[in-house]
Design an enzyme around this catalytic site. Sequence first.
Site, PDB file in Angstrom:
ATOM      1  N   GLY A 265       7.602  21.126   8.622  1.00 53.41           N
ATOM      2  CA  GLY A 265       6.956  21.106   9.806  1.00 53.41           C
ATOM      3  C   GLY A 265       5.820  19.930   9.913  1.00 53.41           C
ATOM      4  O   GLY A 265       5.389  19.544   8.692  1.00 53.41           O
ATOM      5  N   SER A 266       5.245  19.657  10.973  1.00 54.78           N
ATOM      6  CA  SER A 266       4.401  18.560  10.959  1.00 54.78           C
ATOM      7  C   SER A 266       2.843  19.180  10.695  1.00 54.78           C
ATOM      8  O   SER A 266       1.857  18.591  10.760  1.00 54.78           O
ATOM      9  CB  SER A 266       4.267  18.019  12.597  1.00 54.78           C
ATOM     10  OG  SER A 266       3.866  18.730  13.390  1.00 54.78           O
ATOM     11  N   CYS A 267       2.843  20.441  10.630  1.00 52.87           N
ATOM     12  CA  CYS A 267       1.609  21.214  10.438  1.00 52.87           C
ATOM     13  C   CYS A 267       1.089  21.825   9.192  1.00 52.87           C
ATOM     14  O   CYS A 267       0.412  21.669   8.529  1.00 52.87           O
ATOM     15  CB  CYS A 267       1.207  22.182  11.560  1.00 52.87           C
ATOM     16  SG  CYS A 267       1.628  21.441  13.412  1.00 52.87           S
ATOM     17  N   LEU A 268       1.935  22.722   8.703  1.00 54.55           N
ATOM     18  CA  LEU A 268       1.457  23.720   7.585  1.00 54.55           C
ATOM     19  C   LEU A 268       1.557  22.767   6.207  1.00 54.55           C
ATOM     20  O   LEU A 268       0.455  22.844   5.626  1.00 54.55           O
ATOM     21  CB  LEU A 268       2.618  24.892   7.394  1.00 54.55           C
ATOM     22  CG  LEU A 268       2.695  25.847   8.424  1.00 54.55           C
ATOM     23  CD1 LEU A 268       3.472  27.199   8.058  1.00 54.55           C
ATOM     24  CD2 LEU A 268       1.410  26.058   9.184  1.00 54.55           C
ATOM     25  N   ASP A 271      -1.491  20.320   6.857  1.00 55.64           N
ATOM     26  CA  ASP A 271      -2.920  21.045   6.913  1.00 55.64           C
ATOM     27  C   ASP A 271      -3.269  21.737   5.266  1.00 55.64           C
ATOM     28  O   ASP A 271      -4.492  21.953   4.893  1.00 55.64           O
ATOM     29  CB  ASP A 271      -2.809  22.177   7.839  1.00 55.64           C
ATOM     30  CG  ASP A 271      -2.904  21.668   9.221  1.00 55.64           C
ATOM     31  OD1 ASP A 271      -3.080  20.396   9.229  1.00 55.64           O
ATOM     32  OD2 ASP A 271      -2.862  22.446  10.298  1.00 55.64           O
TER      33      ASP A 271
END
Length: 437
Positions: A265-268, A271
Site C-alpha cells: 500500500g501507499s502508506c505502511l 512510512d
Amino acid sequence: MKIGIVGLGFVGLSLTSVLASKKFNVIGIDVDKEKCRSILNGVSPFFEPDLEKTLKKGLKNKLQIASDISVVQDCDLIFVTVGTPQNKTGAIDLSIIKNAMLSLGKSIRKSKKQQIILIKSTVVPGTMKDIILPILEKNSKKKAGRDFGLISNPEFLQESTAIKDTKFPHAVVLGGYRTKFMKKVKNFFTKLHPNVPIIITNHQTAEMIKYANNSFLATKISFINQLSSICQKIPGANVDDIAKTIGLDARIGGLFLNAGPGYGGSCLPKDMKALIKFAKMTGVEPALLNAVEEVNTKQLDQIISITKKRLGSLSGKRITVLGTAFKPNTDDIRDSIAIELIKKLLRKKAKITIHDPKALENTRKIFGNKINYSRLVGDALSKSQCVILMTQWKQYEKLGNNEFKRMTKKIVIDGRRMLSGKQLDVDYFAIGLGKEK
Ligand code: UGA
C-alpha cells in the site's frame, strides 16, 4: 464558515465529500484539472466504497471544486491533504507539500480572515516547525499564531473504509500551540465528532504519533507473519487460531494479525522507510523497525521459493496471480506485494495471467502487454500450472475443484488461507499453515 481542502486524493476527497454531505460549505482544490472535472461530475478518480455516493450528496449540497488554490482566500479552515511520497533513498519527499505551501502562503496573503491551516499530510517530526511554518510565513507575510493558525492534524483513515473512518475516527490529534486558533479547531471537532477523544499536543509529537501508529501496525503484521513462517514448519499448526486467541487478550487486540504475503500500500511501507531514515538521522539505530521491514521482504521471497520448489525452473511456466490490489475493496496497486511478485516472476521469465475485480486497469498501466489479463477468474485459471492467491477478495473464497480443473497442473499457493477449509483435489500450500505429514 467556509472550508477549503487542498489535495483531492483518498484523504482529501473523502474529507471533502463527507463534510459537504453534512452541509458544510466546502471547496475542494486540486492542481489536476482532469481530476477536478471528473469529481464535479460525481465520478471518483479511484474506487473507494461509498465515496461516490457521499460525493454526489455533497455536490447536491453545492460542494465546489477548483484547480486554482487562490480560492482559499475566502476559507476559514484550510485542510492540507497533499501527498508526501518517498524519494529513491526511501526518505520522505517533501517537494509537493513545499510547493503547495508556497502557493498557499501567497494565497492567504490578501485574506482579511483569521484563517486556520490544518496539515493532514504525513510529515516527519520537525517538518511543521522547520519547513512548513517558515514557507507559509514568508509567502503570506503573516505570523503564525497571530495572523493565522497552523495545526498538525494527522489522519488515520484506511483505504477501503475511508468514508466510515472519516465519519467515525478513533481519535482526533491536534498539534500546535494553545492559541485562540486551537480553541476554535477543538470546538469544530467536538461538534463534528462528539465523544471522540481529542488529543492536543505539540507539532512534533503529533507528527510522531502518525508514524507510531503506522509503524506499530506494520510491526503487528510482521510479528504474525514471522509466527506464520514458524507455523509452516509445525505439521498441522494454524496461524489463524493463534491470532484469534492472542487477539482476545485486550493487551494484544485482535486486529492486524492476519498473516499474509506482507504489508503493502501507499502508506505502511513508505512510512516505515521514512521513520527508519529519520531514526538514523537522530542517531538511533532502529533495530526493531529494520526487523519489521526484513520480515516483510522475506514473506514475498518465501512465496517465490515455494513456487520454485513446486514448479522447478519458472522460465516459460504459466502462473496465475489472483488479486493485484494491495488489499481488497480498492483498485489501488501502489506498493502492492502482488505487483512486486509479478515483477519478480517476470524476471524469471514466467508467463503471467492475472485477475482482480477492480485493479485490472491500474495493473495494465504497469505491465502493458507483458502479462495477460482476465476479467473472469475461471479464464485466468485456464491452462495455468500454478495459481497464487494474493489479495483477500471475498469472491476467491468460492473457488473450488470446479474452477481448478481447468488448470494443467493444479498447484495452489494461498497467501491468505482463503481455501484452507476445503477438500481440494490440488497440491495446496498456504501461508501460515503447517502441512500435515
Ligand atoms: C494504513 C493505516 O492502516 C491507516 O491507519 C493510515 O491512515 C494509512 O495507512 C495512511 O497512513 O494513510 P492503508 O494503507 O489504507 O492504511 O492499509 P491497511 O489496511 O493498513 O493495510 C496495509 C497493508 O497491510 C495491506 O497490504 C494489507 O493487506 C496488510 N495487512 C493488514 C495484513 O497483511 N494483515 C493485517 O492483519 C492487516
